[in-house]
Scaffold this active site. Sequence first.
Site, short mmCIF file in Angstrom:
data_model
loop_
_atom_site.label_atom_id
_atom_site.label_comp_id
_atom_site.label_asym_id
_atom_site.label_seq_id
_atom_site.Cartn_x
_atom_site.Cartn_y
_atom_site.Cartn_z
N HIS A 1 1.91 0.88 -12.93
CA HIS A 1 3.00 -0.86 -13.49
C HIS A 1 3.90 -0.25 -13.12
O HIS A 1 4.82 1.19 -13.71
CB HIS A 1 1.56 -0.77 -14.46
CG HIS A 1 3.07 -2.25 -14.69
ND1 HIS A 1 2.82 -3.57 -14.29
CD2 HIS A 1 4.43 -2.61 -15.71
CE1 HIS A 1 3.83 -3.99 -14.49
NE2 HIS A 1 4.85 -4.03 -15.71
N ASN B 1 -4.32 2.28 -13.82
CA ASN B 1 -3.28 1.18 -12.62
C ASN B 1 -1.74 1.95 -12.97
O ASN B 1 -1.13 2.66 -13.89
CB ASN B 1 -3.23 0.07 -13.65
CG ASN B 1 -2.72 -0.70 -12.91
OD1 ASN B 1 -2.60 -1.56 -11.57
ND2 ASN B 1 -1.48 -1.70 -13.90
N MET C 1 -3.33 -7.18 -7.00
CA MET C 1 -2.02 -8.03 -8.59
C MET C 1 -3.30 -8.71 -8.58
O MET C 1 -2.74 -9.97 -8.47
CB MET C 1 -1.15 -8.33 -7.62
CG MET C 1 -0.17 -7.51 -6.71
SD MET C 1 0.45 -6.74 -8.49
CE MET C 1 1.88 -7.49 -8.90
N GLY D 1 0.41 -0.99 -0.08
CA GLY D 1 0.05 0.10 0.31
C GLY D 1 1.01 0.82 0.11
O GLY D 1 0.58 2.28 0.93
N SER D 2 1.72 1.07 -0.88
CA SER D 2 2.79 2.28 -0.46
C SER D 2 2.22 3.19 -1.44
O SER D 2 2.61 4.51 -1.41
CB SER D 2 4.22 2.05 -0.71
OG SER D 2 4.26 2.03 -1.62
N ASN D 3 1.76 3.44 -2.34
CA ASN D 3 0.74 4.24 -3.71
C ASN D 3 0.02 4.20 -2.91
O ASN D 3 -0.06 5.82 -3.74
CB ASN D 3 1.10 3.07 -4.94
CG ASN D 3 2.28 3.49 -5.69
OD1 ASN D 3 2.77 3.85 -6.37
ND2 ASN D 3 3.03 2.32 -5.83
N LEU E 1 -5.77 -9.89 -12.47
CA LEU E 1 -6.24 -9.34 -13.46
C LEU E 1 -8.11 -8.61 -13.40
O LEU E 1 -8.81 -9.07 -12.84
CB LEU E 1 -6.19 -10.68 -14.04
CG LEU E 1 -5.11 -11.81 -15.47
CD1 LEU E 1 -5.14 -12.13 -15.59
CD2 LEU E 1 -4.64 -9.77 -15.81
#
Length: 215
Positions: free
Chosen positions: A110, A108, A91, A13-15, A93
């Site tokens: 990435h 998203n 993580m 959860g750092s983002n 789909l």
Amino acid sequence: MTLTLGVLISGRGSNLEAVLGAIKSGEVDARVAVVVSNNPAAPGLSIACDYGAEAVGIDPNGYPNRSDYEAAVVERLNAHQVEWIVLAGYMKLVGKTLLHAFPNRMINIHPSLLPAFKGLDAQKQALDAGVKESGCTVHIVTLKMDDGPILGQVSVPVLPGDTVETLSQRILVEEHRLLPRVIQGLNSPPPQLSPSGEIEGPASLPTDRGGRTTR
Ligand code: GAR
């Protein structure tokens, strides 16, 4: 206009924390209404609670199929009338049930310069390929994994002696800057093209909309 966001996570959860911090500091005009994790033990759920956002773990194993699991996620998101969905280290789909509930309203992040190195272990893929440059990308989510229109990209150098850890950390620093910036950009009207094909629009339009930003 304050955007109402739902954030999907799977782990650290750092983002998510970077987004919540940018909202708190006033850098981003948004509100995280709810954070959903497919992993009920995700540390990021506590981060959400620390910032006063509703945090919920929804375990896919509790549902007979992906569609039923995603329907439960959509129900939670809709309960908060979220406008945009942010996948911040989610993580899994994304299937049709989730995507069709928020068409073109899901982004998203990435850890690669897409379209290179999609999928798991993007930083290791970059090292294995021997590239001199990697980075991170924020894009609109489609049914194809780590695919879809790119809203922003930042590159970082791959340095001699880099390990997966050192490269991941260098990319992560940029992820934490890029994601809030792109979210703030969602507030801006899209650029208009003049009849001669030149971009017209507000001067405040983020420079990385629809293109790539290099530090
Ligand atoms: C981040 O590096 C993010 O870009 C990546 O997972 C990490 C999550 O970290 N996402 C993907 O690889 C998606 N394909 P975080 O939980 O600390 O934000």
